[in-house]
Design an enzyme around this catalytic site. Structure first.
Site, PDB file in Angstrom:
ATOM      1  N   HIS A 136     -38.022 -27.322  70.950  1.00  0.00           N
ATOM      2  CA  HIS A 136     -36.957 -26.510  70.356  1.00  0.00           C
ATOM      3  C   HIS A 136     -35.673 -26.546  71.187  1.00  0.00           C
ATOM      4  O   HIS A 136     -34.610 -26.190  70.701  1.00  0.00           O
ATOM      5  CB  HIS A 136     -37.421 -25.062  70.134  1.00  0.00           C
ATOM      6  CG  HIS A 136     -37.524 -24.222  71.374  1.00  0.00           C
ATOM      7  ND1 HIS A 136     -38.710 -24.039  72.049  1.00  0.00           N
ATOM      8  CD2 HIS A 136     -36.593 -23.512  72.054  1.00  0.00           C
ATOM      9  CE1 HIS A 136     -38.497 -23.244  73.092  1.00  0.00           C
ATOM     10  NE2 HIS A 136     -37.221 -22.909  73.118  1.00  0.00           N
ATOM     11  N   ASP A 166     -44.573 -28.030  70.681  1.00  0.00           N
ATOM     12  CA  ASP A 166     -43.252 -27.626  71.176  1.00  0.00           C
ATOM     13  C   ASP A 166     -42.923 -28.323  72.489  1.00  0.00           C
ATOM     14  O   ASP A 166     -42.459 -27.701  73.441  1.00  0.00           O
ATOM     15  CB  ASP A 166     -43.181 -26.105  71.340  1.00  0.00           C
ATOM     16  CG  ASP A 166     -41.746 -25.634  71.586  1.00  0.00           C
ATOM     17  OD1 ASP A 166     -40.817 -26.298  71.107  1.00  0.00           O
ATOM     18  OD2 ASP A 166     -41.571 -24.600  72.260  1.00  0.00           O
ATOM     19  N   GLY A 249     -32.586 -19.502  78.117  1.00  0.00           N
ATOM     20  CA  GLY A 249     -32.221 -20.621  78.974  1.00  0.00           C
ATOM     21  C   GLY A 249     -33.370 -21.131  79.819  1.00  0.00           C
ATOM     22  O   GLY A 249     -33.324 -22.231  80.353  1.00  0.00           O
ATOM     23  N   ASN A 250     -34.440 -20.327  79.967  1.00  0.00           N
ATOM     24  CA  ASN A 250     -35.616 -20.741  80.725  1.00  0.00           C
ATOM     25  C   ASN A 250     -36.516 -21.699  79.954  1.00  0.00           C
ATOM     26  O   ASN A 250     -37.395 -22.345  80.542  1.00  0.00           O
ATOM     27  CB  ASN A 250     -36.459 -19.536  81.145  1.00  0.00           C
ATOM     28  CG  ASN A 250     -35.936 -18.841  82.380  1.00  0.00           C
ATOM     29  OD1 ASN A 250     -35.595 -17.671  82.355  1.00  0.00           O
ATOM     30  ND2 ASN A 250     -35.857 -19.577  83.485  1.00  0.00           N
ATOM     31  N   SER A 251     -36.340 -21.771  78.643  1.00  0.00           N
ATOM     32  CA  SER A 251     -37.202 -22.629  77.836  1.00  0.00           C
ATOM     33  C   SER A 251     -37.205 -24.063  78.357  1.00  0.00           C
ATOM     34  O   SER A 251     -36.153 -24.654  78.587  1.00  0.00           O
ATOM     35  CB  SER A 251     -36.718 -22.632  76.387  1.00  0.00           C
ATOM     36  OG  SER A 251     -36.897 -21.390  75.785  1.00  0.00           O
TER      37      SER A 251
END
Length: 325
Positions: A136, A166, A249-251
């Site tokens: 994503h 993902d 933002g950590n994704s």
């Protein structure tokens, strides 16, 4: 009574909208830049950089001080973490066109948007550096830019995807990087997430809120935690649950054990006024086969189309999360 998997109800995309609905969130937003080399020096540098050896992150020796351990893990592993900026273009309703002569033929207008996530360097081969991230984070991208540990910006391309889990692998060219940059980045050391114990301390590193690399720490709250959404009950996956802060933002960033080994990819969190400290990471040992296939430049996804990660309008990708940006 039959045990049922916990469900996360559908969420509104507005994080701050009132209500107590839980949302399984993963987030991204940011800026864009890219770089390249030209001229005669380009040929020479390109040849030399093919043979440049990237260092690997070292296993951290534990000590009696928790603070010093976290600091050692952070300093050792930050060179393997990158920020990823996704620039995409989508069709949006052109409400003003309904009053013009072209209202029927051109009811939409294109709008550019940016989002930012994180990634982890996992491989260097054949003049390319491979970065593992969330699907994503790169979905719908027209341009992908990576910001490395020394703040160098370089354009990236998608190498392989596994939309069902993902995950995605993107690549940057060593020829686009200076020798100094190559010395300042590193390949993450892969750990064994199957050995994780509940209560074990972990460290999360990522590009929180798009401000640059940040570090949080917590413990493993649960292993093999399965969740599903009410909108997609057939889609579920097991995660490492942690109370380390996972923010927008950590994704795609790293979840590390106290030896500095990569044991998870931070992907989502439960967000609600009544919920605190429920972040989720994809266990690295569960997806090794998928990662190896993506490194070969293949699409592992069963439910996605090869072109779906370049098309915001693709409707054949069914996400296991209710994402928000």
């Amino acid at each position: 009574m039959k045990n049922e998997m916990p469900r996360i109800p559908n969420s509104n995309y507005n994080l701050f909208k009132k209500g107590s609905k839980l949302i399984l969130s993963a987030a991204t937003f940011g800026v864009v830049a890219a770089g390249s080399f030209q001229g005669v020096n380009y040929v020479v540098d390109n040849y030399n950089k093919q043979d440049t050896t990237l260092q690997s992150t070292n296993v951290v020796k534990t000590s009696s001080s928790t603070t010093s351990n976290v600091s050692a893990v952070a300093q050792n592993c930050m060179p393997s973490i990158v920020s990823i900026t996704n620039v995409s273009v989508s069709d949006v309703q052109n409400y003003f066109s309904m009053y013009g002569n072209n209202s029927r033929s051109n009811p939409f207008t294109q709008q550019e948007s940016t989002s930012v996530g994180s990634g982890v360097i996992i491989n260097k081969k054949n003049g390319e550096i491979d970065i593992l991230t969330n699907y994503h984070v790169i979905e719908g991208a027209t341009t992908l830019t990576c910001t490395l540990a020394d703040n160098t910006n370089v354009e990236a391309t998608v190498k392989g995807v596994d939309a069902d889990r993902d995950l995605a692998v993107i690549s940057i060219k060593t020829s686009d990087l200076s020798e100094d940059t190559l010395k300042q980045i590193a390949i993450a050391t892969i750990g064994d997430s199957d050995k994780l114990q509940v209560g074990e301390q972990v460290v999360a590193i990522g590009n929180a809120l798009g401000y640059g690399q940040s570090v949080t720490t917590g413990i493993v709250s649960a292993t093999n935690r399965s969740v599903s959404t009410s909108s997609d009950t057939d889609k579920s996956q097991s995660y490492i649950q942690t109370d380390a802060a996972i923010n927008p933002g950590n994704s795609g960033g790293a979840l590390l054990n106290m030896s500095g080994e990569l044991i998870g990819i931070n992907s989502a969190k439960l967000s609600d006024t009544n919920v605190e400290g429920m972040g989720y990471a994809i266990a690295i040992s569960d997806v090794k086969d998928s990662i190896n296939t993506m490194l070969e430049g293949k699409d592992v996804s069963k439910s996605s189309n090869q072109s779906s990660y370049y098309n915001n309008d693709a409707d054949d990708y069914s996400s296991p999360f209710d994402f928000w940006n």
